[in-house]
Design a protein around this motif. Structure first.
Motif, short mmCIF file in Angstrom:
data_model
loop_
_atom_site.label_atom_id
_atom_site.label_comp_id
_atom_site.label_asym_id
_atom_site.label_seq_id
_atom_site.Cartn_x
_atom_site.Cartn_y
_atom_site.Cartn_z
N PRO A 17 -30.39 -6.87 21.52
CA PRO A 17 -30.64 -7.79 20.41
C PRO A 17 -29.42 -8.61 20.03
CG PRO A 17 -31.55 -5.61 19.93
CD PRO A 17 -30.74 -5.47 21.18
N LEU A 18 -28.23 -8.01 20.18
CA LEU A 18 -27.02 -8.71 19.78
C LEU A 18 -25.87 -8.35 20.71
CD1 LEU A 18 -25.40 -10.37 17.71
CD2 LEU A 18 -25.01 -8.23 16.47
N THR A 19 -25.16 -9.37 21.16
CA THR A 19 -23.92 -9.21 21.91
C THR A 19 -22.82 -9.96 21.17
OG1 THR A 19 -25.14 -9.16 24.00
CG2 THR A 19 -22.78 -9.58 24.13
N VAL A 20 -21.65 -9.36 21.08
CA VAL A 20 -20.51 -10.02 20.45
C VAL A 20 -19.37 -10.10 21.45
CG1 VAL A 20 -18.87 -10.04 18.53
CG2 VAL A 20 -21.17 -9.10 18.19
N PHE A 21 -18.76 -11.29 21.55
CA PHE A 21 -17.59 -11.50 22.40
C PHE A 21 -16.38 -11.82 21.51
CE2 PHE A 21 -21.26 -12.85 24.89
CZ PHE A 21 -21.06 -12.19 26.10
N TRP A 22 -15.29 -11.09 21.73
CA TRP A 22 -14.02 -11.40 21.08
C TRP A 22 -13.06 -11.93 22.15
CZ3 TRP A 22 -16.80 -7.06 19.67
CH2 TRP A 22 -17.02 -6.85 18.30
N VAL A 23 -12.46 -13.08 21.91
CA VAL A 23 -11.48 -13.65 22.83
C VAL A 23 -10.09 -13.52 22.20
CG1 VAL A 23 -10.73 -15.71 24.08
CG2 VAL A 23 -13.18 -15.29 23.72
N GLN A 24 -9.20 -12.82 22.90
CA GLN A 24 -7.84 -12.59 22.40
C GLN A 24 -6.83 -13.20 23.37
OE1 GLN A 24 -8.15 -8.23 22.29
NE2 GLN A 24 -7.75 -8.36 20.11
N SER A 25 -5.78 -13.80 22.81
CA SER A 25 -4.69 -14.29 23.64
C SER A 25 -3.84 -13.11 24.11
CB SER A 25 -3.84 -15.29 22.86
OG SER A 25 -3.22 -14.65 21.76
N CYS A 26 -2.90 -13.38 24.99
CA CYS A 26 -2.10 -12.30 25.57
C CYS A 26 -1.25 -11.58 24.54
CB CYS A 26 -1.23 -12.83 26.70
SG CYS A 26 -0.08 -14.14 26.19
N ASP A 27 -0.97 -12.23 23.40
CA ASP A 27 -0.20 -11.57 22.34
C ASP A 27 -1.09 -10.89 21.31
OD1 ASP A 27 -1.25 -13.73 21.02
OD2 ASP A 27 0.67 -14.59 20.39
N GLY A 28 -2.39 -10.84 21.57
CA GLY A 28 -3.32 -10.15 20.68
C GLY A 28 -3.96 -11.01 19.63
N ALA A 29 -3.57 -12.28 19.52
CA ALA A 29 -4.16 -13.17 18.52
C ALA A 29 -5.62 -13.46 18.86
CB ALA A 29 -3.38 -14.48 18.44
N LEU A 30 -6.45 -13.50 17.83
CA LEU A 30 -7.88 -13.76 18.01
C LEU A 30 -8.11 -15.26 18.15
CD1 LEU A 30 -10.69 -12.41 18.06
CD2 LEU A 30 -10.80 -12.79 15.59
N ARG A 31 -8.64 -15.68 19.27
CA ARG A 31 -8.84 -17.11 19.53
C ARG A 31 -10.26 -17.57 19.26
NH1 ARG A 31 -8.09 -19.56 24.39
NH2 ARG A 31 -7.68 -21.40 23.11
N ALA A 32 -11.24 -16.69 19.48
CA ALA A 32 -12.63 -17.09 19.28
C ALA A 32 -13.51 -15.84 19.19
CB ALA A 32 -13.11 -17.98 20.43
N VAL A 33 -14.63 -16.00 18.50
CA VAL A 33 -15.66 -14.97 18.46
C VAL A 33 -17.00 -15.65 18.73
CG1 VAL A 33 -16.88 -13.25 17.07
CG2 VAL A 33 -14.41 -13.51 16.81
N VAL A 34 -17.74 -15.12 19.67
CA VAL A 34 -19.06 -15.66 20.02
C VAL A 34 -20.09 -14.57 19.78
CG1 VAL A 34 -20.52 -16.56 21.88
CG2 VAL A 34 -18.12 -17.30 21.69
N PHE A 35 -21.18 -14.98 19.16
CA PHE A 35 -22.22 -14.10 18.67
C PHE A 35 -23.50 -14.50 19.40
CE2 PHE A 35 -25.28 -13.27 15.14
CZ PHE A 35 -24.88 -12.00 14.74
N GLU A 36 -24.01 -13.64 20.26
CA GLU A 36 -25.17 -13.98 21.08
C GLU A 36 -26.38 -13.15 20.64
OE1 GLU A 36 -25.97 -14.63 25.78
OE2 GLU A 36 -25.23 -12.65 25.20
N VAL A 37 -27.45 -13.86 20.27
CA VAL A 37 -28.67 -13.23 19.78
C VAL A 37 -29.75 -13.32 20.85
CG1 VAL A 37 -30.41 -13.24 17.96
CG2 VAL A 37 -28.04 -13.86 17.41
N HIS A 38 -30.46 -12.22 21.06
CA HIS A 38 -31.56 -12.17 22.03
C HIS A 38 -32.86 -11.88 21.28
CE1 HIS A 38 -28.74 -11.32 25.59
NE2 HIS A 38 -27.96 -11.29 24.51
#
Length: 251
Positions: A108-129
Motif C-alpha cells: 500500500p505504501l513505499t517510502v524512499f529516503w535519498v541521503q547525500s554521502c554526508d548523511g544530509a536528507l536530499r529528498a523523500v518520495v512517497f509512493e501509494v499503491h
C-alpha cells in the motif's frame, strides 16, 4: 532538508502494526500486525536459495516498473529529475516496502529516503499503491520535524474521491520507523493511517521468525483490505467511481 535521519542497521525488518481510523462520515477503525523491509536499493538483501521465497524485490513493483533499465534507483532518478532534483552517484537511497512472499506482493505504501554521502536528507518520495494495480509517487517537502503536506492526486479507495490533502509524518531512527498519513478535507480529518514498527537486523533467523509469526503477510494485507472494504460497503458508506488511470502512474 539539511539534516538526515540516524538510520537503523540496513537491511532491517521493521516489525510492528498498521492502524487505520476513519472519522467521517462514519467511525471505523482497525489494527493488525505487520512488518516491512528497510533496505538500500543499491544493496538489496542477498538471501540463500532456500530463503528467497520469503523475500523478493523487483523493480517492476515500484515507480515505472524498471522502465529506466537501471532498476529501482534508475526509475527514482527519472522521477526526481522531472522535478528538478538530481540523484548523485554517491547518494544513498533507502526504501521502506513490503517484499514479495511466495511470488506475491501488495505494498500500500513505499517510502524512499535519498541521503547525500554526508548523511544530509536530499529528498523523500512517497509512493501509494491501490488494489487496482495502480500507483502514484509524490515528492514530499519534509520539514525539520519530519512532516509534510501535499494535495491528494491519486485514487486509492472507492470510499474517497480525489479531494483533500495529506498530512504526513515520518520517523526513521534505530528505535522506530513509522509513517502516519492523515487525509484532511476542508479542514476536517477524514481518516488517519499509521504503520509503525521497531527495526531489527534482517538476519536469517529474524526472517524465519517473522515469516512464521506473520504468515503470508502480503497475502493477508490484500485480504484484509478487501475485508474492511466489504464491511464499509455493508455499512452503506458512499462509493466514488474510479477515474481513468493517468498515462504514467508516477507522473
Amino acid at each position: 532538508m539539511s539534516t538526515g535521519p540516524v538510520c537503523p542497521e540496513i537491511p532491517a525488518l521493521v516489525v510492528g502494526h498498521v492502524s487505520h481510523t476513519r472519522e467521517m462520515p462514519l467511525r471505523h477503525a482497525f489494527r493488525h500486525r505487520s512488518y516491512q523491509w528497510l533496505v538500500d536499493v543499491d544493496d538489496l538483501p542477498h538471501l540463500p536459495l532456500w530463503l528467497r521465497p520469503l523475500a523478493g524485490f523487483r523493480a517492476d513493483d515500484h515507480l515505472d516498473a524498471g522502465a529506466s533499465g537501471q532498476g529501482i534507483r534508475g526509475d527514482l532518478g527519472v522521477f526526481l529529475a522531472a522535478r528538478d532534483v538530481f540523484l548523485s552517484p554517491t547518494d544513498r537511497v533507502l526504501m521502506l516496502a513490503n517484499a514479495r512472499v511466495l511470488g506475491h506482493v501488495f505494498d500500500p505504501l513505499t517510502v524512499f529516503w535519498v541521503q547525500s554521502c554526508d548523511g544530509a536528507l536530499r529528498a523523500v518520495v512517497f509512493e501509494v499503491h491501490n488494489t487496482y494495480g495502480g500507483r502514484h509517487a509524490y515528492l514530499l517537502d519534509i520539514d525539520d520535524r519530519g512532516q509534510a503536506r501535499i494535495d491528494k492526486a491519486f485514487y486509492v479507495s472507492p470510499f474517497n474521491d480525489l479531494s483533500g490533502s495529506y498530512e504526513i509524518r515520518l520517523r526513521l531512527d534505530p528505535t522506530e520507523v513509522s509513517v502516519t498519513v492523515g487525509l484532511d478535507r476542508e479542514g476536517v480529518r477524514v481518516l488517519t493511517a499509521t504503520t509503525r514498527g521497531t527495526p531489527e537486523p534482517a538476519t536469517r533467523r529474524a526472517l524465519l521468525r517473522v515469516s512464521l509469526t506473520h504468515l503470508l503477510m502480503p497475502h493477508r494485507v490484500s485480504a484484509l483490505i478487501r475485508f474492511q472494504g466489504i464491511r464499509l460497503w455493508l455499512r452503506r458508506l458512499p462509493v466514488f467511481p474510479r477515474p481513468a488511470p493517468p498515462k504514467e502512474a508516477t507522473s
